[in-house]
Design an enzyme around this catalytic site. Structure first.
Site, PDB file in Angstrom:
ATOM      1  N   PHE A   1       0.851  -1.185   0.000  1.00 38.08           N
ATOM      2  CA  PHE A   1       0.000   0.000   0.000  1.00 38.08           C
ATOM      3  C   PHE A   1       0.889   1.238   0.000  1.00 38.08           C
ATOM      4  O   PHE A   1       1.741   1.407   0.874  1.00 38.08           O
ATOM      5  CB  PHE A   1      -0.898  -0.026   1.236  1.00 38.08           C
ATOM      6  CG  PHE A   1      -1.841   1.141   1.377  1.00 38.08           C
ATOM      7  CD1 PHE A   1      -2.482   1.688   0.283  1.00 38.08           C
ATOM      8  CD2 PHE A   1      -2.092   1.684   2.630  1.00 38.08           C
ATOM      9  CE1 PHE A   1      -3.348   2.757   0.407  1.00 38.08           C
ATOM     10  CE2 PHE A   1      -2.966   2.754   2.783  1.00 38.08           C
ATOM     11  CZ  PHE A   1      -3.593   3.290   1.666  1.00 38.08           C
ATOM     12  N   ALA A   2       0.721   2.106  -0.983  1.00 35.02           N
ATOM     13  CA  ALA A   2       1.504   3.341  -1.072  1.00 35.02           C
ATOM     14  C   ALA A   2       0.628   4.462  -1.613  1.00 35.02           C
ATOM     15  O   ALA A   2      -0.244   4.232  -2.453  1.00 35.02           O
ATOM     16  CB  ALA A   2       2.722   3.145  -1.962  1.00 35.02           C
TER      17      ALA A   2
ATOM     18  N   HIS B   1       9.334  31.906   5.018  1.00 34.49           N
ATOM     19  CA  HIS B   1       7.929  31.949   4.603  1.00 34.49           C
ATOM     20  C   HIS B   1       7.478  33.384   4.315  1.00 34.49           C
ATOM     21  O   HIS B   1       6.678  33.612   3.405  1.00 34.49           O
ATOM     22  CB  HIS B   1       7.057  31.327   5.702  1.00 34.49           C
ATOM     23  CG  HIS B   1       5.588  31.340   5.429  1.00 34.49           C
ATOM     24  ND1 HIS B   1       5.046  31.019   4.207  1.00 34.49           N
ATOM     25  CD2 HIS B   1       4.532  31.649   6.239  1.00 34.49           C
ATOM     26  CE1 HIS B   1       3.727  31.120   4.262  1.00 34.49           C
ATOM     27  NE2 HIS B   1       3.385  31.522   5.478  1.00 34.49           N
TER      28      HIS B   1
END
Length: 245
Positions: free
Chosen positions: A50-51, A69
């Protein structure tokens, strides 16, 4: 065989740990200029494993803002020192005021009133503003809290209060439960996020969209802000938590 470091770990594990981080997904509240996150499955267990692939702005969910930022030619996220991310924690509770007045803006007088009850805020601390705004999560409309004209009504820090904390009390970083540092009222008045710029101009970081501040004491806890290390990043979701005394 043991040593003082292992003993310290055992001591910490005996204490109460509080998660200060929202679980976020494609439908979570976020800054209005960003698109919703996208979570896609690349491979399932039928493929053998599962990825997933994740797409979201750096400022999504509970997240960290490094100086770059807002401020040119300053530090990126990966340039923050590890020891900066673990700090003594001070929590200023203005939840009742924010509930009564959604445009509540923290003032120097509010800080002095806090200190009159809990003693002076120490240098090198992380100061969090508790407004209980996090209890509106994950309702986007409640979080944005717009009036009929489309104006947000969200509490926040006042610029003078932030200047007092960093210049007079020499604190190291701040955090809050809302999208922005500044109250929505100050943003409307000034046309820009003056408080947020000021904080990041101090060559430090802030944590936004904190939660569970109502479970913390005014003083005595320690905050940990654990974050991945993407190259040249302007911000990223963070796993913030506190250990109580």
């Amino acid at each position: 065989m043991t040593n003082d470091l292992l003993q310290a770990v055992e001591l910490l594990k005996e204490k109460k740990w509080v998660d200060l981080t929202h679980t976020f997904g494609p439908n979570s509240p976020h800054f209005f200029m960003f698109e919703d996150a996208k979570f896609e499955t690349l491979f399932s267990h039928d493929d053998g494993f599962f990825a997933q692939q994740f797409s979201f702005p750096g400022q999504y969910g509970t997240h960290i803002d490094p100086p770059i930022h807002f401020v040119r030619d300053t530090r990126y996220l990966d340039e923050l020192d590890l020891k900066e991310l673990v700090l003594p924690l001070v929590v200023i509770d203005k939840s009742k005021e924010a509930e009564t007045d959604n445009d509540f803006t923290l003032s120097i007088q509010d800080i002095l009133a806090f200190e009159a009850e809990y003693s002076e805020i120490e240098a090198g601390t992380f100061v969090a503003l508790r407004t209980d705004w996090s209890k509106r999560w994950p309702d986007k409309e409640a979080f944005s809290n717009k009036d009929e004209e489309g104006n947000n009504h969200i509490p926040g820090w006042g610029l003078e209060a932030l200047q007092f904390l960093f210049k007079e009390r020499k604190v190291s970083a701040v955090g809050h439960e809302t999208f922005d540092t500044d109250s929505a009222a100050d943003f409307r008045k000034n046309g820009k996020l003056e408080g947020e710029y000021f904080v990041l101009e101090q060559d430090t970081y802030q944590i936004e969209l904190l939660t569970n501040l109502d479970q913390l004491p005014a003083k005595g806890a320690v905050i940990f802000n654990i974050v991945p290390k993407p190259e040249k990043a302007s911000g990223f979701p963070v796993r913030s938590f506190a250990i109580l005394p």
